[in-house]
Design an enzyme around this catalytic site. Structure first.
Site, mmCIF file in Angstrom:
data_model
loop_
_atom_site.group_PDB
_atom_site.id
_atom_site.type_symbol
_atom_site.label_atom_id
_atom_site.label_comp_id
_atom_site.label_asym_id
_atom_site.label_seq_id
_atom_site.Cartn_x
_atom_site.Cartn_y
_atom_site.Cartn_z
ATOM 1 N N GLU A 83 0.686 -1.572 -0.171
ATOM 2 C CA GLU A 83 0.338 0.326 -0.189
ATOM 3 C C GLU A 83 1.172 1.341 -0.082
ATOM 4 O OE1 GLU A 83 -2.419 -0.062 -0.474
ATOM 5 O OE2 GLU A 83 -3.475 -2.293 0.234
ATOM 6 N N CYS A 140 -9.206 -6.027 -16.592
ATOM 7 C CA CYS A 140 -11.724 -4.952 -17.207
ATOM 8 C C CYS A 140 -12.473 -6.271 -17.691
ATOM 9 C CB CYS A 140 -11.951 -3.619 -17.683
ATOM 10 S SG CYS A 140 -12.600 -3.214 -18.437
#
Length: 189
Positions: A83, A140
């Site tokens: 992160e 996607c």
């Protein structure tokens, strides 16, 4: 020679799973890798890095790493930051110190951009200063490469404004290609 790596990808591209696998690879070779995350990432609890696949390992916070003495850091063969989009410029400067002065590789995993397609502070400086940039790819719903992170509400509508940092996962974010992010088209979601 040690290097600073930035491995970035859209949400759901297995960045955390990859970070945990790299830490395990060091362990298998008899080496010590230190797992680190920013304290703001509280989704999985304190001092835990957990992937969507269920892999998890203990970690320390970036804020603790930047307070460690060089001798403590030298106990490790590699530093792995998850992160990394949430770190500050000063943190990235500290990572450079670890790489350049202590000769320990630092591998950072994170998002390149937020749901508005704007760069996070940590990502900006990692993109500018990392020795190695690697995209971790995902797709996607249409099959094209997903490079955008779409935030959506409980009705399935794309959100285009608001706070940059809102912690969430599959319940509020989805990776989309640029075209479908622009259109707000989630396919069969």
């Amino acid at each position: 020679m040690a290097k600073l790596f930035f491995r970035y990808g859209a949400m759901g591209s297995s960045k955390t799973a990859n970070a945990l696998m790299v830490e395990y690879n060091y362990y298998e070779r008899g080496k010590k890798a230190l797992l680190v995350k920013p304290q703001v990432d509280s989704r999985d609890g304190d001092r835990v890095i957990r992937s969507r696949m269920g892999l998890e390992r203990p970690c320390i916070f970036v804020e603790e790493l930047t307070s460690m003495a060089d001798d403590q850091i030298r106990q490790y063969d590699c530093i792995i930051i998850d992160e990394a989009q949430f770190v500050k410029k000063s943190d990235v400067e500290f990572f450079l110190h670890i790489v350049d002065d202590l000769q320990i590789p630092v591998i950072c995993y994170g998002l390149r951009t937020d749901f508005r397609r704007e760069v996070f502070e940590g990502s900006l400086w990692l993109l500018a200063w990392a020795d190695v940039l690697e995209e971790i790819k995902t797709v996607c719903w249409c099959g094209q490469g997903a490079t955008c992170n779409a935030r959506y509400d409980s009705n399935g509508n794309i959100i285009r404004s608001g706070e940059q940092v809102v912690l969430g996962s599959n319940d509020s974010y989805i990776a989309l290609c640029r075209k479908h992010h622009k259109e707000g088209n989630f396919g069969n979601k």
